[in-house]
Design an enzyme around this catalytic site. Structure first.
Site, mmCIF file in Angstrom:
data_model
loop_
_atom_site.group_PDB
_atom_site.id
_atom_site.type_symbol
_atom_site.label_atom_id
_atom_site.label_comp_id
_atom_site.label_asym_id
_atom_site.label_seq_id
_atom_site.Cartn_x
_atom_site.Cartn_y
_atom_site.Cartn_z
ATOM 1 N N THR A 1 -1.543 5.639 2.335
ATOM 2 C CA THR A 1 -2.789 4.868 2.269
ATOM 3 C C THR A 1 -2.897 3.993 3.505
ATOM 4 O OG1 THR A 1 -2.702 4.816 -0.146
ATOM 5 C CG2 THR A 1 -4.097 3.175 0.921
ATOM 6 N N LEU A 41 0.873 -1.167 0.000
ATOM 7 C CA LEU A 41 0.000 0.000 0.000
ATOM 8 C C LEU A 41 0.916 1.225 0.000
ATOM 9 C CD1 LEU A 41 -2.715 -0.814 2.723
ATOM 10 C CD2 LEU A 41 -2.942 -1.033 0.244
ATOM 11 N N ASP A 42 0.502 2.300 -0.683
ATOM 12 C CA ASP A 42 1.279 3.544 -0.637
ATOM 13 C C ASP A 42 1.424 4.005 0.813
ATOM 14 O OD1 ASP A 42 1.339 3.538 -3.395
ATOM 15 O OD2 ASP A 42 -0.296 4.968 -3.628
ATOM 16 N N ARG A 43 2.506 4.740 1.069
ATOM 17 C CA ARG A 43 2.779 5.204 2.433
ATOM 18 C C ARG A 43 1.571 5.880 3.073
ATOM 19 N NH1 ARG A 43 7.236 7.772 5.392
ATOM 20 N NH2 ARG A 43 8.650 7.664 3.618
ATOM 21 N N ARG A 100 -4.917 6.586 -7.844
ATOM 22 C CA ARG A 100 -4.544 8.000 -7.830
ATOM 23 C C ARG A 100 -4.491 8.575 -9.247
ATOM 24 N NH1 ARG A 100 0.690 7.721 -3.977
ATOM 25 N NH2 ARG A 100 0.741 9.968 -4.415
#
Length: 303
Positions: free
Chosen positions: A147, A143-145, A244
């Site tokens: 998120t 997961l993105d930082r 995104r």
């Protein structure tokens, strides 16, 4: 609607327990709220977190665990001594093969070539090694930082490889809750494009077939006002920064996402939360589904 069972029994003594019989299909939280009317939702969450609820002799921590007619739910009122949850994440499901966590926003999933700080992987790795220094965990996805939400790790290389090889077949659902800028007029839709990454690590979207990796995103509007929209987003493919980029494509960037065109930063983090992960268990073949709650900071924008 359940009626509290007249078969409720409480054993006397130190290890006080309450036995509840399930008479129809339901979710655990809903069942317990009815069966234990003097307990609040937070009380029951605490019981689940402290491993004080079991279903047919199996400890359950998921609030949305499905119940079947004829099962027995036991509430153990004596607190069970459990290991402390690791800081920055919450273990929501664990068996001998996999661990599912809820990651907080701001925490990297795994270290990168340039960033060696504490990550979900390193925190969880340290945690399992406290039980046994030989224990390891293995990355399945990221997961993105910024998120938050549900992530899964394997507990052996064999399970990691089995899941990664059959990822498309094994993963049945990945649903995100997303807050975007502006009022999305189309109530639901599908976005398809081909994504490529620049040398600056920015993903670009092209509508020219085969110009990059094909990415497909489905969305529907849950709530909206003149400033923001709350979307349920389902991934058909799992490309880097896919949601995104696709939100930018439809002219409604994810809030807080300056990298992909956002101008509003109302909650001090990215408006992205991984809410649902459903998959076929790599050893039993059973469907495992974990659903986390929508962050309150998201919902507060629509009050």
């Amino acid at each position: 609607m359940h009626v509290p069972s007249n078969k409720l029994r409480t054993k006397p003594g130190k290890e006080k327990q309450t036995y509840l019989e399930v008479t129809e299909q339901d979710e655990l939280m809903k069942f317990l709220l009815v069966q234990l009317p003097n307990k609040s939702r937070n009380d029951i969450k605490s019981l689940l977190a402290h491993r004080q609820i079991s279903v047919d002799n199996e400890v359950i921590t998921q609030f949305n665990h499905p119940l079947l007619n004829g099962q027995q739910v036991v509430v153990n009122w004596a607190k069970v001594l459990i290991e402390e949850q690791p800081a920055g994440l919450n273990i929501v499901f664990e068996d001998p093969y996999i661990i599912i966590i809820e990651k907080q926003a701001g925490l990297l999933s795994i270290a990168t070539a340039t960033e060696k700080e504490q990550t979900a992987y390193s925190i969880l790795s340290d945690h399992v090694k406290k039980r046994d220094p030989k224990n390891k965990i293995f990355v399945l996805h990221r997961l993105d930082r910024e998120t938050s939400g549900v992530m899964m790790f394997a507990k052996s290389e064999m399970i990691q490889q089995a899941l990664q090889k059959a990822w498309k077949e094994a993963i049945l659902e990945r649903t995100y809750i997303v807050v975007v800028e502006g009022a999305v007029t189309k109530e639901q839709g599908t976005i398809t494009s081909w994504l490529t990454e620049s040398k600056a690590f920015i993903m670009y979207s092209s509508h020219t077939p085969n110009n990059g990796q094909k990415a497909i995103t489905h969305y529907r509007v849950l709530k909206k006002n003149k400033h923001y929209s709350l979307l349920e987003v389902k991934l058909e493919t799992g490309r880097k920064n896919q949601i995104r980029v696709h939100m930018k494509d439809i002219g409604h960037s994810v809030i807080g996402d300056k990298k992909y065109g956002a101008t509003k930063h109302p909650i001090g983090r990215l408006g992205l939360h991984a809410q649902v992960l459903a998959f076929k268990h790599p050893t039993t073949g059973e469907v495992v589904r974990y659903e986390s709650e929508i962050p309150k900071v998201f919902l507060n924008l629509f009050i």
